[in-house]
Design an enzyme around this catalytic site. Structure first.
Site, short mmCIF file in Angstrom:
data_model
loop_
_atom_site.label_atom_id
_atom_site.label_comp_id
_atom_site.label_asym_id
_atom_site.label_seq_id
_atom_site.Cartn_x
_atom_site.Cartn_y
_atom_site.Cartn_z
N HIS A 59 11.83 3.28 -1.70
CA HIS A 59 10.53 2.62 -1.52
C HIS A 59 9.75 3.37 -0.44
CE1 HIS A 59 8.40 -1.57 -1.15
NE2 HIS A 59 7.57 -0.59 -1.45
N LYS A 111 0.15 -10.30 -8.23
CA LYS A 111 1.48 -10.07 -8.81
C LYS A 111 2.08 -11.34 -9.39
CE LYS A 111 4.22 -7.85 -5.92
NZ LYS A 111 4.76 -7.22 -4.67
N ASP A 124 7.37 -1.93 -7.10
CA ASP A 124 6.07 -1.50 -6.59
C ASP A 124 5.74 -0.09 -7.08
OD1 ASP A 124 5.08 -3.68 -5.22
OD2 ASP A 124 5.73 -3.00 -3.24
N ASP A 139 4.80 2.38 -5.37
CA ASP A 139 5.24 3.43 -4.45
C ASP A 139 6.77 3.51 -4.38
OD1 ASP A 139 5.60 1.05 -3.12
OD2 ASP A 139 4.69 1.69 -1.23
#
EC number: 2.4.1.123
Length: 335
Positions: A257, A103, A119, A121
Protein backbone atom coordinates in the site's frame (compact mmCIF):
# COMPACT_ATOMS: atom_id res chain seq x y z
CA UNK A 1 -0.50 -8.95 25.17
CA UNK A 2 -0.32 -8.64 21.41
CA UNK A 3 -3.40 -9.67 19.44
CA UNK A 4 -3.19 -13.19 18.08
CA UNK A 5 -2.70 -13.05 14.33
CA UNK A 6 -1.43 -16.11 12.53
CA UNK A 7 1.51 -15.18 10.33
CA UNK A 8 0.32 -17.83 7.88
CA UNK A 9 -3.38 -17.53 7.13
CA UNK A 10 -5.19 -20.86 6.86
CA UNK A 11 -8.32 -20.95 4.74
CA UNK A 12 -10.40 -23.81 3.34
CA UNK A 13 -9.08 -25.08 0.02
CA UNK A 14 -11.90 -24.95 -2.50
CA UNK A 15 -13.00 -22.95 -5.52
CA UNK A 16 -16.10 -20.85 -5.99
CA UNK A 17 -19.01 -23.12 -6.84
CA UNK A 18 -22.77 -23.09 -7.12
CA UNK A 19 -22.95 -19.82 -9.03
CA UNK A 20 -20.86 -18.01 -6.43
CA UNK A 21 -19.43 -14.80 -7.90
CA UNK A 22 -16.36 -13.03 -6.64
CA UNK A 23 -14.43 -9.94 -7.69
CA UNK A 24 -11.86 -7.41 -6.62
CA UNK A 25 -13.10 -3.84 -6.40
CA UNK A 26 -11.46 -0.43 -6.24
CA UNK A 27 -12.63 3.18 -6.27
CA UNK A 28 -11.75 6.09 -8.55
CA UNK A 29 -12.79 9.74 -8.46
CA UNK A 30 -11.83 12.88 -10.35
CA UNK A 31 -9.76 13.75 -13.38
CA UNK A 32 -6.30 13.35 -11.86
CA UNK A 33 -3.57 10.76 -12.29
CA UNK A 34 -4.95 8.15 -9.87
CA UNK A 35 -6.14 6.23 -12.91
CA UNK A 36 -2.51 5.15 -13.33
CA UNK A 37 -2.70 3.43 -9.98
CA UNK A 38 -5.82 1.52 -11.00
CA UNK A 39 -4.28 0.49 -14.34
CA UNK A 40 -1.23 -0.73 -12.43
CA UNK A 41 -3.46 -2.65 -10.03
CA UNK A 42 -5.31 -4.36 -12.89
CA UNK A 43 -2.00 -5.45 -14.41
CA UNK A 44 -0.69 -6.58 -11.04
CA UNK A 45 -3.70 -8.83 -10.48
CA UNK A 46 -3.18 -10.23 -13.97
CA UNK A 47 0.50 -10.95 -13.28
CA UNK A 48 -0.48 -12.68 -10.03
CA UNK A 49 -2.83 -14.87 -12.11
CA UNK A 50 -5.97 -13.94 -10.22
CA UNK A 51 -9.07 -15.75 -11.46
CA UNK A 52 -11.37 -12.85 -10.68
CA UNK A 53 -12.19 -9.52 -12.37
CA UNK A 54 -11.42 -6.04 -11.10
CA UNK A 55 -14.50 -3.86 -10.69
CA UNK A 56 -13.83 -0.11 -10.64
CA UNK A 57 -16.45 2.01 -8.89
CA UNK A 58 -16.15 5.43 -10.55
CA UNK A 59 -17.76 8.73 -9.65
CA UNK A 60 -19.48 10.73 -12.42
CA UNK A 61 -16.50 13.11 -12.64
CA UNK A 62 -14.15 10.40 -13.95
CA UNK A 63 -13.60 11.33 -17.63
CA UNK A 64 -14.47 9.02 -20.50
CA UNK A 65 -10.87 8.57 -21.61
CA UNK A 66 -9.95 7.31 -18.13
CA UNK A 67 -12.90 4.91 -18.19
CA UNK A 68 -11.78 3.65 -21.60
CA UNK A 69 -8.28 2.99 -20.26
CA UNK A 70 -9.81 0.84 -17.54
CA UNK A 71 -12.11 -1.07 -19.90
CA UNK A 72 -9.14 -1.63 -22.21
CA UNK A 73 -7.37 -3.22 -19.23
CA UNK A 74 -10.26 -5.65 -18.74
CA UNK A 75 -11.84 -3.81 -15.80
CA UNK A 76 -15.58 -3.76 -15.12
CA UNK A 77 -16.42 -0.06 -14.77
CA UNK A 78 -19.48 0.78 -12.63
CA UNK A 79 -20.54 4.38 -12.07
CA UNK A 80 -21.71 5.30 -8.57
CA UNK A 81 -23.08 8.47 -7.02
CA UNK A 82 -21.08 10.33 -4.34
CA UNK A 83 -21.80 9.83 -0.66
CA UNK A 84 -21.22 12.83 1.59
CA UNK A 85 -21.05 12.92 5.40
CA UNK A 86 -23.12 15.45 7.37
CA UNK A 87 -21.90 19.02 7.01
CA UNK A 88 -19.42 19.79 9.75
CA UNK A 89 -16.26 21.68 10.62
CA UNK A 90 -14.01 18.63 10.74
CA UNK A 91 -10.62 19.03 9.11
CA UNK A 92 -9.83 15.62 7.66
CA UNK A 93 -6.30 14.28 7.96
CA UNK A 94 -6.15 14.70 4.17
CA UNK A 95 -8.55 17.05 2.36
CA UNK A 96 -9.48 14.46 -0.27
CA UNK A 97 -10.62 11.95 2.37
CA UNK A 98 -14.15 13.38 2.32
CA UNK A 99 -14.88 11.83 -1.08
CA UNK A 100 -13.90 8.40 0.22
CA UNK A 101 -17.28 8.00 1.91
CA UNK A 102 -18.48 7.12 -1.59
CA UNK A 103 -16.75 3.76 -1.13
CA UNK A 104 -19.82 2.74 0.89
CA UNK A 105 -21.62 2.24 -2.43
CA UNK A 106 -19.67 -0.97 -3.05
CA UNK A 107 -21.89 -2.78 -0.55
CA UNK A 108 -24.60 -2.42 -3.21
CA UNK A 109 -22.72 -4.68 -5.65
CA UNK A 110 -24.83 -7.70 -4.71
CA UNK A 111 -24.29 -9.41 -8.07
CA UNK A 112 -21.12 -10.61 -6.30
CA UNK A 113 -21.18 -12.88 -3.25
CA UNK A 114 -17.82 -11.74 -1.91
CA UNK A 115 -15.39 -8.98 -2.85
CA UNK A 116 -11.93 -7.80 -1.90
CA UNK A 117 -11.57 -4.03 -1.82
CA UNK A 118 -8.19 -2.53 -2.78
CA UNK A 119 -7.28 1.17 -2.86
CA UNK A 120 -5.96 2.52 -6.14
CA UNK A 121 -2.51 3.10 -4.61
CA UNK A 122 -2.12 -0.60 -3.84
CA UNK A 123 -0.22 -3.20 -5.82
CA UNK A 124 -0.70 -6.97 -5.62
CA UNK A 125 2.57 -8.86 -6.04
CA UNK A 126 1.34 -12.37 -5.27
CA UNK A 127 -1.94 -14.21 -5.70
CA UNK A 128 -4.42 -13.56 -2.87
CA UNK A 129 -7.48 -15.29 -4.33
CA UNK A 130 -7.50 -17.63 -1.32
CA UNK A 131 -8.81 -14.75 0.81
CA UNK A 132 -12.19 -15.22 -0.87
CA UNK A 133 -12.40 -18.56 0.95
CA UNK A 134 -12.26 -16.99 4.40
CA UNK A 135 -15.42 -17.81 6.40
CA UNK A 136 -18.42 -15.59 5.74
CA UNK A 137 -19.90 -13.23 8.28
CA UNK A 138 -16.66 -11.45 9.23
CA UNK A 139 -14.88 -8.30 8.06
CA UNK A 140 -11.22 -9.02 7.30
CA UNK A 141 -8.49 -6.38 7.11
CA UNK A 142 -4.96 -5.59 8.31
CA UNK A 143 -4.35 -3.62 11.51
CA UNK A 144 -3.10 -0.07 11.06
CA UNK A 145 -0.11 1.64 12.69
CA UNK A 146 -0.56 4.67 14.98
CA UNK A 147 3.04 5.93 14.87
CA UNK A 148 2.93 8.44 12.01
CA UNK A 149 2.28 12.17 12.49
CA UNK A 150 -1.12 11.90 10.83
CA UNK A 151 -2.16 10.24 14.11
CA UNK A 152 -0.85 13.10 16.27
CA UNK A 153 -4.42 14.00 17.30
CA UNK A 154 -4.96 10.61 18.93
CA UNK A 155 -4.28 9.51 22.52
CA UNK A 156 -2.44 6.50 21.09
CA UNK A 157 0.14 8.71 19.38
CA UNK A 158 0.45 11.05 22.36
CA UNK A 159 1.44 8.26 24.76
CA UNK A 160 3.45 6.26 22.21
CA UNK A 161 1.03 3.33 22.12
CA UNK A 162 0.64 1.25 18.96
CA UNK A 163 -1.38 -1.90 18.44
CA UNK A 164 1.49 -3.23 16.31
CA UNK A 165 3.61 -3.52 19.48
CA UNK A 166 1.07 -3.29 22.33
CA UNK A 167 3.50 -4.64 24.94
CA UNK A 168 5.97 -1.78 24.42
CA UNK A 169 3.76 0.86 26.06
CA UNK A 170 1.06 -0.19 28.51
CA UNK A 171 -2.33 1.36 27.88
CA UNK A 172 -3.21 3.48 30.98
CA UNK A 173 -6.77 2.32 31.61
CA UNK A 174 -7.04 4.26 34.87
CA UNK A 175 -6.38 7.51 33.01
CA UNK A 176 -7.75 6.91 29.51
CA UNK A 177 -10.33 4.19 30.05
CA UNK A 178 -10.51 0.82 28.26
CA UNK A 179 -7.97 0.04 25.56
CA UNK A 180 -9.31 1.01 22.10
CA UNK A 181 -10.64 -1.83 19.93
CA UNK A 182 -8.40 -3.13 17.17
CA UNK A 183 -8.31 -0.65 14.29
CA UNK A 184 -7.80 -1.62 10.64
CA UNK A 185 -6.48 0.20 7.60
CA UNK A 186 -9.36 0.49 5.12
CA UNK A 187 -7.17 0.38 2.02
CA UNK A 188 -7.79 -3.35 1.75
CA UNK A 189 -10.56 -5.49 3.15
CA UNK A 190 -12.59 -8.62 2.46
CA UNK A 191 -16.35 -8.18 2.70
CA UNK A 192 -19.73 -9.45 1.49
CA UNK A 193 -21.99 -7.08 -0.48
CA UNK A 194 -25.44 -6.92 1.09
CA UNK A 195 -28.35 -4.56 0.44
CA UNK A 196 -29.46 -4.47 4.06
CA UNK A 197 -25.93 -3.56 5.16
CA UNK A 198 -25.68 -1.04 2.33
CA UNK A 199 -28.84 0.83 3.32
CA UNK A 200 -27.87 0.75 6.98
CA UNK A 201 -24.42 2.15 6.18
CA UNK A 202 -25.97 5.07 4.30
CA UNK A 203 -28.44 5.77 7.09
CA UNK A 204 -25.77 5.55 9.77
CA UNK A 205 -23.32 7.84 7.99
CA UNK A 206 -25.99 10.59 8.03
CA UNK A 207 -26.02 10.71 11.82
CA UNK A 208 -22.42 9.93 12.79
CA UNK A 209 -20.20 13.03 13.07
CA UNK A 210 -17.27 12.78 10.65
CA UNK A 211 -13.79 12.29 12.07
CA UNK A 212 -10.27 12.90 10.80
CA UNK A 213 -9.86 9.61 8.96
CA UNK A 214 -13.27 9.84 7.34
CA UNK A 215 -14.66 6.56 6.01
CA UNK A 216 -11.84 4.55 7.61
CA UNK A 217 -12.92 5.65 11.09
CA UNK A 218 -16.55 5.08 10.13
CA UNK A 219 -15.96 1.53 8.86
CA UNK A 220 -13.96 0.71 11.98
CA UNK A 221 -16.83 1.88 14.13
CA UNK A 222 -19.45 0.07 12.08
CA UNK A 223 -17.69 -3.30 11.77
CA UNK A 224 -15.83 -3.41 15.10
CA UNK A 225 -17.83 -6.40 16.38
CA UNK A 226 -17.07 -8.61 13.37
CA UNK A 227 -13.57 -7.38 12.47
CA UNK A 228 -10.95 -10.12 12.18
CA UNK A 229 -7.30 -9.09 11.67
CA UNK A 230 -5.29 -10.73 8.90
CA UNK A 231 -1.47 -10.66 8.60
CA UNK A 232 0.26 -7.48 7.37
CA UNK A 233 1.51 -9.27 4.23
CA UNK A 234 -1.96 -8.54 2.80
CA UNK A 235 -1.67 -4.76 3.15
CA UNK A 236 1.83 -3.49 3.86
CA UNK A 237 1.43 0.11 4.94
CA UNK A 238 4.88 1.50 4.10
CA UNK A 239 5.35 3.15 7.50
CA UNK A 240 5.65 -0.36 8.93
CA UNK A 241 9.09 -0.59 7.29
CA UNK A 242 10.56 2.09 9.56
CA UNK A 243 8.16 1.91 12.51
CA UNK A 244 7.88 -1.85 13.03
CA UNK A 245 10.46 -3.61 10.83
CA UNK A 246 10.49 -6.54 13.26
CA UNK A 247 6.92 -7.34 12.15
CA UNK A 248 7.70 -7.41 8.43
CA UNK A 249 9.37 -10.00 6.19
CA UNK A 250 9.50 -8.04 2.97
CA UNK A 251 10.05 -11.07 0.74
CA UNK A 252 6.78 -12.55 2.05
CA UNK A 253 4.64 -9.46 1.39
CA UNK A 254 1.84 -10.00 -1.14
CA UNK A 255 0.17 -6.57 -1.16
CA UNK A 256 1.89 -3.18 -0.87
CA UNK A 257 0.00 0.00 0.00
CA UNK A 258 1.85 3.08 -1.31
CA UNK A 259 0.05 5.41 1.10
CA UNK A 260 2.95 7.20 2.80
CA UNK A 261 3.59 10.83 1.84
CA UNK A 262 5.52 10.88 -1.44
CA UNK A 263 5.14 7.13 -2.04
CA UNK A 264 2.77 7.09 -5.03
CA UNK A 265 4.94 5.46 -7.72
CA UNK A 266 3.55 7.60 -10.54
CA UNK A 267 4.49 10.78 -8.61
CA UNK A 268 7.61 9.49 -6.88
CA UNK A 269 10.60 11.85 -6.53
CA UNK A 270 12.34 10.32 -3.52
CA UNK A 271 12.52 13.74 -1.84
CA UNK A 272 9.95 13.29 0.95
CA UNK A 273 10.85 11.90 4.37
CA UNK A 274 11.79 8.19 4.29
CA UNK A 275 11.42 8.02 0.51
CA UNK A 276 15.19 7.75 0.02
CA UNK A 277 15.20 4.31 1.67
CA UNK A 278 16.43 1.46 -0.52
CA UNK A 279 13.44 -0.75 0.31
CA UNK A 280 11.04 2.02 -0.73
CA UNK A 281 12.88 2.63 -4.01
CA UNK A 282 12.85 -1.12 -4.68
CA UNK A 283 9.07 -1.32 -4.13
CA UNK A 284 8.47 1.69 -6.38
CA UNK A 285 10.57 0.04 -9.10
CA UNK A 286 8.56 -3.18 -8.75
CA UNK A 287 5.36 -1.18 -9.29
CA UNK A 288 6.76 0.45 -12.44
CA UNK A 289 8.01 -2.89 -13.77
CA UNK A 290 4.41 -4.14 -13.73
CA UNK A 291 2.89 -0.91 -15.06
CA UNK A 292 5.31 -0.77 -18.01
CA UNK A 293 5.06 -4.48 -18.89
CA UNK A 294 3.03 -4.56 -22.12
CA UNK A 295 2.71 -8.33 -21.90
CA UNK A 296 0.39 -7.76 -18.93
CA UNK A 297 -2.03 -5.60 -20.92
CA UNK A 298 -5.51 -7.09 -21.26
CA UNK A 299 -5.97 -8.99 -24.50
CA UNK A 300 -9.37 -9.53 -26.07
CA UNK A 301 -10.17 -12.87 -27.66
CA UNK A 302 -10.44 -12.51 -31.44
CA UNK A 303 -13.24 -14.59 -32.92
CA UNK A 304 -12.07 -16.67 -35.85
CA UNK A 305 -14.25 -18.13 -38.61
CA UNK A 306 -13.26 -21.76 -38.19
CA UNK A 307 -15.25 -24.29 -36.16
CA UNK A 308 -12.14 -25.16 -34.16
CA UNK A 309 -11.54 -21.55 -33.15
CA UNK A 310 -15.19 -21.21 -32.18
CA UNK A 311 -14.92 -24.27 -29.94
CA UNK A 312 -11.78 -22.86 -28.31
CA UNK A 313 -13.51 -19.53 -27.75
CA UNK A 314 -16.51 -21.27 -26.18
CA UNK A 315 -14.24 -23.20 -23.81
CA UNK A 316 -12.52 -19.95 -22.89
CA UNK A 317 -15.84 -18.24 -22.16
CA UNK A 318 -17.02 -21.17 -20.04
CA UNK A 319 -13.79 -21.08 -18.02
CA UNK A 320 -14.19 -17.35 -17.41
CA UNK A 321 -17.81 -17.81 -16.39
CA UNK A 322 -16.90 -20.48 -13.85
CA UNK A 323 -14.31 -18.14 -12.37
CA UNK A 324 -16.81 -15.28 -12.22
CA UNK A 325 -14.62 -13.22 -14.53
CA UNK A 326 -17.05 -12.67 -17.39
CA UNK A 327 -19.39 -9.71 -17.47
CA UNK A 328 -22.35 -9.56 -19.86
CA UNK A 329 -23.55 -6.11 -20.87
CA UNK A 330 -26.82 -5.76 -22.80
CA UNK A 331 -26.34 -3.88 -26.05
CA UNK A 332 -28.82 -1.11 -26.89
CA UNK A 333 -31.62 -2.05 -29.26
CA UNK A 334 -31.18 -1.09 -32.89
CA UNK A 335 -34.93 -0.57 -33.25
Amino acid sequence: MAPEINTKLTVPVHSATGGEKRAYVTFLAGTGDYVKGVVGLAKGLRKAKSKYPLVVAVLPDVPEDHRKQLVDQGCVVKEIEPVYPPENQTEFAMAYYVINYSKLRIWEFVEYNKMIYLDGDIQVFDNIDHLFDLPNGQFYAVMDCFCEKTWSHSPQYKIGYCQQCPDKVTWPEAKLGPKPPLYFNAGMFVYEPNLSTYHNLLETVKIVPPTLFAEQDFLNMYFKDIYKPIPPVYNLVLAMLWRHPENIELDQVKVVHYCAAGAKPWRFTGEEENMDREDIKMLVKKWWDIYNDESLDYKNVVIGDSHKKQQTLQQFIEALSEAGALQYVKAPSAA
